[in-house]
Scaffold this motif. Structure first.
Motif, PDB file in Angstrom:
ATOM      1  N   LEU A 122     -59.340 -58.406  39.306  1.00 36.21           N
ATOM      2  CA  LEU A 122     -57.796 -57.613  39.110  1.00 36.21           C
ATOM      3  C   LEU A 122     -57.701 -55.658  40.118  1.00 36.21           C
ATOM      4  O   LEU A 122     -58.728 -55.526  39.223  1.00 36.21           O
ATOM      5  CB  LEU A 122     -56.299 -57.943  38.776  1.00 36.21           C
ATOM      6  CG  LEU A 122     -55.824 -59.318  38.005  1.00 36.21           C
ATOM      7  CD1 LEU A 122     -54.883 -59.370  37.322  1.00 36.21           C
ATOM      8  CD2 LEU A 122     -55.480 -59.637  40.226  1.00 36.21           C
ATOM      9  N   ARG A 168     -66.143 -61.966  25.488  1.00 38.06           N
ATOM     10  CA  ARG A 168     -65.246 -62.364  24.395  1.00 38.06           C
ATOM     11  C   ARG A 168     -64.837 -61.298  23.569  1.00 38.06           C
ATOM     12  O   ARG A 168     -66.365 -60.721  22.777  1.00 38.06           O
ATOM     13  CB  ARG A 168     -65.765 -63.761  23.832  1.00 38.06           C
ATOM     14  CG  ARG A 168     -64.439 -63.847  22.917  1.00 38.06           C
ATOM     15  CD  ARG A 168     -64.929 -65.478  22.403  1.00 38.06           C
ATOM     16  NE  ARG A 168     -63.777 -65.756  20.907  1.00 38.06           N
ATOM     17  CZ  ARG A 168     -63.894 -67.745  20.303  1.00 38.06           C
ATOM     18  NH1 ARG A 168     -64.810 -68.030  20.856  1.00 38.06           N
ATOM     19  NH2 ARG A 168     -62.923 -67.534  19.658  1.00 38.06           N
ATOM     20  N   ASP A 228     -56.585 -56.742  27.397  1.00 42.63           N
ATOM     21  CA  ASP A 228     -57.904 -56.550  28.301  1.00 42.63           C
ATOM     22  C   ASP A 228     -58.530 -57.125  29.268  1.00 42.63           C
ATOM     23  O   ASP A 228     -58.598 -58.433  29.734  1.00 42.63           O
ATOM     24  CB  ASP A 228     -58.641 -57.969  27.056  1.00 42.63           C
ATOM     25  CG  ASP A 228     -60.175 -57.878  27.122  1.00 42.63           C
ATOM     26  OD1 ASP A 228     -60.224 -56.968  28.095  1.00 42.63           O
ATOM     27  OD2 ASP A 228     -61.022 -59.084  27.019  1.00 42.63           O
ATOM     28  N   GLU A 282     -55.129 -68.363  30.844  1.00 47.69           N
ATOM     29  CA  GLU A 282     -56.316 -69.226  30.683  1.00 47.69           C
ATOM     30  C   GLU A 282     -56.405 -68.958  29.141  1.00 47.69           C
ATOM     31  O   GLU A 282     -57.203 -69.263  28.515  1.00 47.69           O
ATOM     32  CB  GLU A 282     -57.851 -69.405  31.012  1.00 47.69           C
ATOM     33  CG  GLU A 282     -58.202 -67.612  31.463  1.00 47.69           C
ATOM     34  CD  GLU A 282     -59.848 -67.985  31.010  1.00 47.69           C
ATOM     35  OE1 GLU A 282     -60.035 -68.774  31.486  1.00 47.69           O
ATOM     36  OE2 GLU A 282     -60.301 -66.804  31.948  1.00 47.69           O
ATOM     37  N   GLU A 331     -57.544 -66.944  23.375  1.00 52.31           N
ATOM     38  CA  GLU A 331     -57.227 -67.871  22.730  1.00 52.31           C
ATOM     39  C   GLU A 331     -55.940 -67.394  21.959  1.00 52.31           C
ATOM     40  O   GLU A 331     -55.264 -66.200  21.912  1.00 52.31           O
ATOM     41  CB  GLU A 331     -58.446 -67.226  22.082  1.00 52.31           C
ATOM     42  CG  GLU A 331     -58.016 -65.991  21.397  1.00 52.31           C
ATOM     43  CD  GLU A 331     -60.062 -65.897  20.662  1.00 52.31           C
ATOM     44  OE1 GLU A 331     -60.628 -66.730  20.132  1.00 52.31           O
ATOM     45  OE2 GLU A 331     -60.504 -64.875  21.133  1.00 52.31           O
ATOM     46  N   PHE A 359     -50.478 -63.085  37.172  1.00 49.91           N
ATOM     47  CA  PHE A 359     -50.095 -62.133  36.806  1.00 49.91           C
ATOM     48  C   PHE A 359     -49.086 -61.539  37.375  1.00 49.91           C
ATOM     49  O   PHE A 359     -47.873 -61.137  37.218  1.00 49.91           O
ATOM     50  CB  PHE A 359     -51.385 -61.201  37.205  1.00 49.91           C
ATOM     51  CG  PHE A 359     -50.838 -59.812  37.635  1.00 49.91           C
ATOM     52  CD1 PHE A 359     -50.831 -59.434  36.532  1.00 49.91           C
ATOM     53  CD2 PHE A 359     -50.585 -59.220  39.219  1.00 49.91           C
ATOM     54  CE1 PHE A 359     -50.308 -57.403  36.194  1.00 49.91           C
ATOM     55  CE2 PHE A 359     -50.000 -57.848  38.943  1.00 49.91           C
ATOM     56  CZ  PHE A 359     -50.010 -57.014  37.545  1.00 49.91           C
ATOM     57  N   TYR A 374     -64.525 -65.179  35.535  1.00 50.03           N
ATOM     58  CA  TYR A 374     -63.418 -65.238  35.773  1.00 50.03           C
ATOM     59  C   TYR A 374     -63.281 -64.332  36.986  1.00 50.03           C
ATOM     60  O   TYR A 374     -63.660 -63.363  37.385  1.00 50.03           O
ATOM     61  CB  TYR A 374     -62.552 -64.979  34.368  1.00 50.03           C
ATOM     62  CG  TYR A 374     -62.797 -63.747  33.923  1.00 50.03           C
ATOM     63  CD1 TYR A 374     -62.416 -62.612  34.281  1.00 50.03           C
ATOM     64  CD2 TYR A 374     -63.866 -63.409  32.460  1.00 50.03           C
ATOM     65  CE1 TYR A 374     -62.952 -61.509  33.691  1.00 50.03           C
ATOM     66  CE2 TYR A 374     -64.012 -63.020  32.285  1.00 50.03           C
ATOM     67  CZ  TYR A 374     -63.403 -61.197  32.368  1.00 50.03           C
ATOM     68  OH  TYR A 374     -64.277 -59.813  31.563  1.00 50.03           O
TER      69      TYR A 374
HETATM   70  C1  SAM Z   1     -61.458 -59.568  30.102  1.00 51.84           C
HETATM   71  S1  SAM Z   1     -61.207 -61.087  30.035  1.00 51.84           S
HETATM   72  C2  SAM Z   1     -60.245 -61.831  28.806  1.00 51.84           C
HETATM   73  C3  SAM Z   1     -61.000 -61.639  27.711  1.00 51.84           C
HETATM   74  C4  SAM Z   1     -60.365 -62.302  25.743  1.00 51.84           C
HETATM   75  N1  SAM Z   1     -59.793 -60.983  25.508  1.00 51.84           N
HETATM   76  C5  SAM Z   1     -60.783 -62.510  25.351  1.00 51.84           C
HETATM   77  O1  SAM Z   1     -61.252 -62.253  24.321  1.00 51.84           O
HETATM   78  O2  SAM Z   1     -62.045 -63.951  25.479  1.00 51.84           O
HETATM   79  C6  SAM Z   1     -60.115 -60.871  31.406  1.00 51.84           C
HETATM   80  C7  SAM Z   1     -58.902 -61.942  31.258  1.00 51.84           C
HETATM   81  O3  SAM Z   1     -57.952 -62.368  32.546  1.00 51.84           O
HETATM   82  C8  SAM Z   1     -57.701 -63.398  32.698  1.00 51.84           C
HETATM   83  N2  SAM Z   1     -57.189 -62.866  34.639  1.00 51.84           N
HETATM   84  C9  SAM Z   1     -58.025 -62.787  35.829  1.00 51.84           C
HETATM   85  N3  SAM Z   1     -56.722 -62.387  37.330  1.00 51.84           N
HETATM   86  C10 SAM Z   1     -55.857 -63.156  36.282  1.00 51.84           C
HETATM   87  C11 SAM Z   1     -54.083 -63.068  36.633  1.00 51.84           C
HETATM   88  N4  SAM Z   1     -54.625 -62.725  37.882  1.00 51.84           N
HETATM   89  N5  SAM Z   1     -53.580 -63.050  36.309  1.00 51.84           N
HETATM   90  C12 SAM Z   1     -53.596 -63.781  35.156  1.00 51.84           C
HETATM   91  N6  SAM Z   1     -54.641 -63.178  33.754  1.00 51.84           N
HETATM   92  C13 SAM Z   1     -56.068 -63.698  34.780  1.00 51.84           C
HETATM   93  C14 SAM Z   1     -58.973 -63.982  33.527  1.00 51.84           C
HETATM   94  O4  SAM Z   1     -59.215 -65.112  33.809  1.00 51.84           O
HETATM   95  C15 SAM Z   1     -59.672 -63.736  32.032  1.00 51.84           C
HETATM   96  O5  SAM Z   1     -59.511 -64.350  30.931  1.00 51.84           O
END
Ligand code: SAM
Length: 414
Positions: free
Chosen positions: A255, A367, A238, A401, A390, A217, A252
């Motif tokens: 924030l 997901r 998301d 990720e 993805e 972020f 995960y």
């Molecule tokens: C709700 S999930 C997203 C799910 C995704 N839309 C899906 O359908 O699989 C939120 C994502 O934000 C990522 N995330 C958490 N903190 C973050 C950061 N500081 N910077 C970037 N990404 C971050 C998490 O690792 C996770 O992959």
């Protein structure tokens, strides 16, 4: 349309429009695996790997168990749960739920009535296919690797495949391998075929035309396009909202809400207009923050709520609709950025005027089903997902990720 035509169209698109009895609602069944398969030429998503929650080790034949939170609670025999007074926030959430309920029930009823569709779904969601050899060791944890001192030195080697340009060697491809820094660099998969990435003994399938930036972020501003014309028409967000369930399962990192006020959504939007789609949880405190602070700070107007109703492969809901803390649905808010009144009326943006219900069998925790085919707005659009796990063709995926679900463990060869 005849039943056979409807199913044929569903087979091709992964989208099935259901006609509910309530005219103010639109209901659609989505098959995420079918939708995702359209992104690949040489690979297919393995249904049992996608629908891991329906094929988990505890799952018994004939009982597609997904989430039974009520089972987890220990309760003494014959002891009834004590009714608890709802606090003021919970009362607002309950009122919202009661308002949405007829729409959700109506959508679900139309799915239950579509017997031919249900038969088709339960036949096609089968879990005995083999995934590709994913390589040795366990999955890479990109979230952890990205915070290590080694992060700037990690490289991904990508093998791009392009057709031979010389002679008549139809069907022949030449492969070219290139290495890129894995973190904090924008990587585009150009070419006519999907590429394969290799990183720490794991392989990743990268759809053609996809683009990703694996970064924290803190570096989100690296996403802002150099010229406004390279902005996006569809922005899906998301966020990793702070939430007890995610914390407990350690799926995960999360924030604090205030961080999302700094997402450069305005700078990412295309000057000719963008549609913003934001996934939210059912917590009233969050909904209030999003509606009163977050959307106005991003310049999002005229937001509408859509619902994602989660069903089991037999079409039943994954849980009781009235279970307060575990609703079998999630909300997504959609709104416009920079879209003028004429464009709203003239284009298919106007679909936003009414609430819609999307139904699908959920995949792994958190997901979300792919939305591009379903979402209104200009086509073909330039799309971006913030906090992605993805990749999709023609999309930019950003997060810590974005390669998570590209691991070959989710794919088989076509
Ligand atoms: C709700 S999930 C997203 C799910 C995704 N839309 C899906 O359908 O699989 C939120 C994502 O934000 C990522 N995330 C958490 N903190 C973050 C950061 N500081 N910077 C970037 N990404 C971050 C998490 O690792 C996770 O992959």
């Amino acid at each position: 349309m005849e039943v056979c035509d409807e199913l044929r169209s569903f087979e091709a698109t992964g989208v099935y429009r259901l006609n509910g009895t309530c005219t103010s609602a639109g209901a659609t069944y989505l098959d995420p695996v079918r939708l995702l398969n359209a992104s690949y030429q040489r690979f297919r998503i393995v249904p049992s790997a996608y629908y891991s929650r329906s094929f988990g080790p505890q799952h018994q034949e004939g009982e597609p168990e997904i989430e039974r939170p009520e089972k987890r609670r220990k309760r003494k025999r014959n002891q009834k749960p004590k009714p608890r007074e709802l606090n003021p926030m919970e009362r607002i959430a309950e009122a919202r739920h009661q308002e949405a309920k007829p729409l959700l029930l109506n959508a679900h009823e139309s799915l239950v009535k579509a017997k031919h569709l249900l038969e088709y779904i339960s036949k096609t969601i089968k879990g005995n296919e083999h995934t590709l050899d994913a390589g040795s060791g366990s999955e890479n944890n990109f979230v952890e690797l990205g915070t290590s001192w080694r992060a700037p030195f990690y490289e991904i080697t990508i093998c791009f495949r392009n057709p031979h340009v010389l002679g008549n060697e139809e069907g022949f491809f030449h492969a070219q391998k290139t290495s890129f820094p894995l973190f904090n660099s924008l990587i585009s998969v150009e070419g006519t075929d999907e590429a394969e990435g290799e990183f720490r003994n794991r392989r990743y399938i990268l759809p053609r035309g996809s683009c990703f930036l694996m970064a924290d972020f803190k570096r989100v501003r690296d996403l802002i396009p150099c010229s406004p014309n390279q902005g996006y028409n569809l922005i899906v967000v998301d966020p990793p909202w702070e939430n007890g369930c995610v914390r407990q399962k350690e799926v995960y990192p999360t924030l604090p809400n205030k961080n999302f006020l700094y997402l450069p959504v305005q700078q990412l939007a295309h000057p000719t207009g963008a549609l913003l789609v934001l996934w939210i949880t059912n917590r009233e405190k969050l909904r209030a923050f999003v509606e009163k602070k977050l959307l106005p700070s991003w310049g999002v107007e005229d937001s509408t709520v859509f619902y994602w109703l989660k069903v089991k492969p037999d079409g039943s809901l994954i849980g009781d609709l009235d279970l307060f803390h575990h609703r079998p649905y999630e909300c997504l808010l959609l709104g416009y950025i920079n879209v003028n009144a004429n464009a709203k009326k003239g284009s298919n943006f106007k679909l936003l005027e009414r609430s819609q219900v999307i139904m699908s069998v959920p995949g792994a925790h958190s997901r979300k089903p792919p939305l591009e085919k379903y979402i209104p707005g200009p086509k073909p659009s330039r799309c971006i997902e913030l906090f992605a796990r993805e990749l999709f063709p023609r999309w930019t995926s950003w997060g810590n990720e974005p390669l998570h679900f590209q691991d070959t463990m989710y794919f088989s060869e076509k």
